[in-house]
Scaffold this motif. Structure first.
Motif, PDB file in Angstrom:
ATOM      1  N   TRP A 107      36.923  49.067  44.980  1.00  0.00           N
ATOM      2  CA  TRP A 107      37.353  47.676  44.872  1.00  0.00           C
ATOM      3  C   TRP A 107      38.657  47.415  45.629  1.00  0.00           C
ATOM      4  O   TRP A 107      39.228  46.320  45.515  1.00  0.00           O
ATOM      5  CB  TRP A 107      37.556  47.303  43.394  1.00  0.00           C
ATOM      6  N   TYR A 110      39.473  44.016  47.105  1.00  0.00           N
ATOM      7  CA  TYR A 110      39.085  42.826  46.358  1.00  0.00           C
ATOM      8  C   TYR A 110      40.299  41.917  46.123  1.00  0.00           C
ATOM      9  O   TYR A 110      41.304  42.328  45.542  1.00  0.00           O
ATOM     10  CB  TYR A 110      38.484  43.202  45.007  1.00  0.00           C
ATOM     11  N   GLY A 111      40.197  40.672  46.601  1.00  0.00           N
ATOM     12  CA  GLY A 111      41.255  39.697  46.386  1.00  0.00           C
ATOM     13  C   GLY A 111      42.552  39.992  47.102  1.00  0.00           C
ATOM     14  O   GLY A 111      43.558  39.304  46.875  1.00  0.00           O
ATOM     15  N   ASN A 118      38.428  41.625  50.735  1.00  0.00           N
ATOM     16  CA  ASN A 118      37.056  41.887  50.285  1.00  0.00           C
ATOM     17  C   ASN A 118      36.256  42.815  51.203  1.00  0.00           C
ATOM     18  O   ASN A 118      35.020  42.851  51.129  1.00  0.00           O
ATOM     19  CB  ASN A 118      36.290  40.585  50.061  1.00  0.00           C
ATOM     20  N   THR A 135      30.588  44.609  39.966  1.00  0.00           N
ATOM     21  CA  THR A 135      31.285  43.425  40.479  1.00  0.00           C
ATOM     22  C   THR A 135      32.801  43.575  40.306  1.00  0.00           C
ATOM     23  O   THR A 135      33.270  43.971  39.238  1.00  0.00           O
ATOM     24  CB  THR A 135      30.813  42.102  39.854  1.00  0.00           C
ATOM     25  N   GLU A 137      35.296  41.555  39.990  1.00  0.00           N
ATOM     26  CA  GLU A 137      36.053  40.733  39.031  1.00  0.00           C
ATOM     27  C   GLU A 137      36.030  41.319  37.626  1.00  0.00           C
ATOM     28  O   GLU A 137      36.874  40.981  36.789  1.00  0.00           O
ATOM     29  CB  GLU A 137      35.523  39.296  39.017  1.00  0.00           C
ATOM     30  N   LYS A 138      35.086  42.214  37.356  1.00  0.00           N
ATOM     31  CA  LYS A 138      35.026  42.860  36.042  1.00  0.00           C
ATOM     32  C   LYS A 138      35.848  44.158  35.993  1.00  0.00           C
ATOM     33  O   LYS A 138      35.944  44.788  34.949  1.00  0.00           O
ATOM     34  CB  LYS A 138      33.572  43.196  35.675  1.00  0.00           C
ATOM     35  N   GLU A 168      45.511  45.493  37.320  1.00  0.00           N
ATOM     36  CA  GLU A 168      44.543  44.542  37.858  1.00  0.00           C
ATOM     37  C   GLU A 168      44.613  44.539  39.386  1.00  0.00           C
ATOM     38  O   GLU A 168      45.709  44.646  39.959  1.00  0.00           O
ATOM     39  CB  GLU A 168      44.844  43.127  37.352  1.00  0.00           C
ATOM     40  N   SER A 170      44.513  42.055  41.128  1.00  0.00           N
ATOM     41  CA  SER A 170      45.339  40.887  41.443  1.00  0.00           C
ATOM     42  C   SER A 170      46.816  41.122  41.177  1.00  0.00           C
ATOM     43  O   SER A 170      47.670  40.347  41.630  1.00  0.00           O
ATOM     44  CB  SER A 170      44.888  39.692  40.604  1.00  0.00           C
TER      45      SER A 170
END
Length: 324
Positions: A107, A110-111, A118, A135, A137-138, A168, A170
């Motif tokens: 991941w 991701y973001g 991504n 996924t 986001e999980k 996270e 993020s």
């Protein structure tokens, strides 16, 4: 709180045994004699405080357990993509997947702002199996520091360390990260929630990237390879290349290369996991620990000649050992 540990070997078993001493409903996915022992006699943890035996729900079938609040994946990195379909029944609409796996995580981008947002990494997630099934986001990041071993089926010996750093993608301190951190702390573990989990991933990867293949190829302990002038120079070159790749991606290292190598030497006569896997005839975590850095170097335009050389050598060693 329902927590499932998928891959209840040494680290997963240690984590599960600690969590089972809280009010969490802990389940373990395992196989073979280890699974049978847990089903018959519970899970035993040996540490500096003695022995503790806990009852856990143990199975080899995720569909038997159903959706969880948190799913810890504690397998070797290369073992995850082939079993994503077996993990899928544990994942519901509100499940958090905790990626407690060594190396560059699938991941990673991701973001992440910038030109590579991504981006998928073929070296750690061929065919985007994890990206599409779990996924991003999980997913919650996790850097694992404890060392443990399965001394016999159903019995885990804790060697050192008790920190599971969470973060996270993020960077936010989300309610799900804080809730899990609280439960891990309740279990007697250290579980800080870091805003820059990628920085911490790279500091650990620094050592895994270099020490693991060198030790597997030379059968030198951490102390030996970090103090021998020749192998120390090779490890240092690999780490400098990795640092250039990581810094191009915005990572900041809190320590120097030489201090990181000195930290490896201080561990002493330790056999790295890659060496242990080679001796046991098991596949080694080559792509997650070494191949991913080479892939990232190509992605950002940073040359990694020493990393590439060791990658070629350890890949051929896997072939000649029959574990490729």
């Amino acid at each position: 709180m329902k927590i499932c540990i998928f891959g209840a070997g040494a680290i997963g078993g240690y984590l599960g045994a600690k969590l089972a001493q809280t009010d969490a409903q802990v389940s373990m996915i395992a196989r073979g004699p280890h699974l049978e022992a847990m089903q018959d006699n519970g899970l035993t943890l040996m540490d500096e405080n003695g022995y503790v035996n806990v009852d856990v729900i143990a199975s080899d079938t995720a569909s038997f357990l159903g959706p969880q609040d948190y799913v810890f994946i504690t397998l070797k990195a290369h073992s995850v993509p082939p079993v994503v379909d077996k993990i899928a029944p544990l994942i519901g609409p509100d499940t958090t997947v905790v990626s407690a796996v060594n190396g560059v995580p699938w991941w990673y981008f991701y973001g992440l702002d910038g030109p590579h947002k991504n981006t998928r990494l073929a070296s750690v997630d061929p065919g985007d199996a994890q990206w599409n099934t779990f996924t991003p986001e999980k997913t919650l990041g996790c850097v694992v520091y404890p060392a443990a071993e399965v001394v016999q089926p159903g019995v885990i010996r804790h060697i050192e360390g008790n920190r599971f750093t969470l973060g996270e993608p993020s960077g936010e301190k989300s309610p799900r990260a804080l809730a899990l951190s609280k439960k891990l702390i309740e279990a007697g573990l250290k579980a800080p929630v870091r805003p820059k989990i990628r920085d911490e991933i790279w500091v650990k990867l620094w050592g895994n990237l270099s020490f693991n293949p060198i030790s597997a190829l030379t059968h030198a302990t951490l102390e030996q390879l970090c103090t021998d002038p020749g192998t120390r120079a090779v490890a240092r070159a690999m780490m400098v290349e990795a640092q250039q790749v990581a810094e191009t991606l915005g990572v900041k290292f809190p320590i120097t290369v030489d201090k990181r190598i000195d930290g490896g030497a201080a561990v002493g006569a330790h056999r790295t996991s890659m060496w242990q896997d080679l001796d046991a005839g098991r596949p080694m975590e080559i792509d997650a620990l070494v191949g991913s850095v080479a892939e990232l170097g190509d992605l950002v335009g940073v040359e990694t000649p020493t990393v590439d050389t060791l990658l070629a050598l350890i890949k051929l060693r896997a072939v000649t050992a029959g574990t490729a």
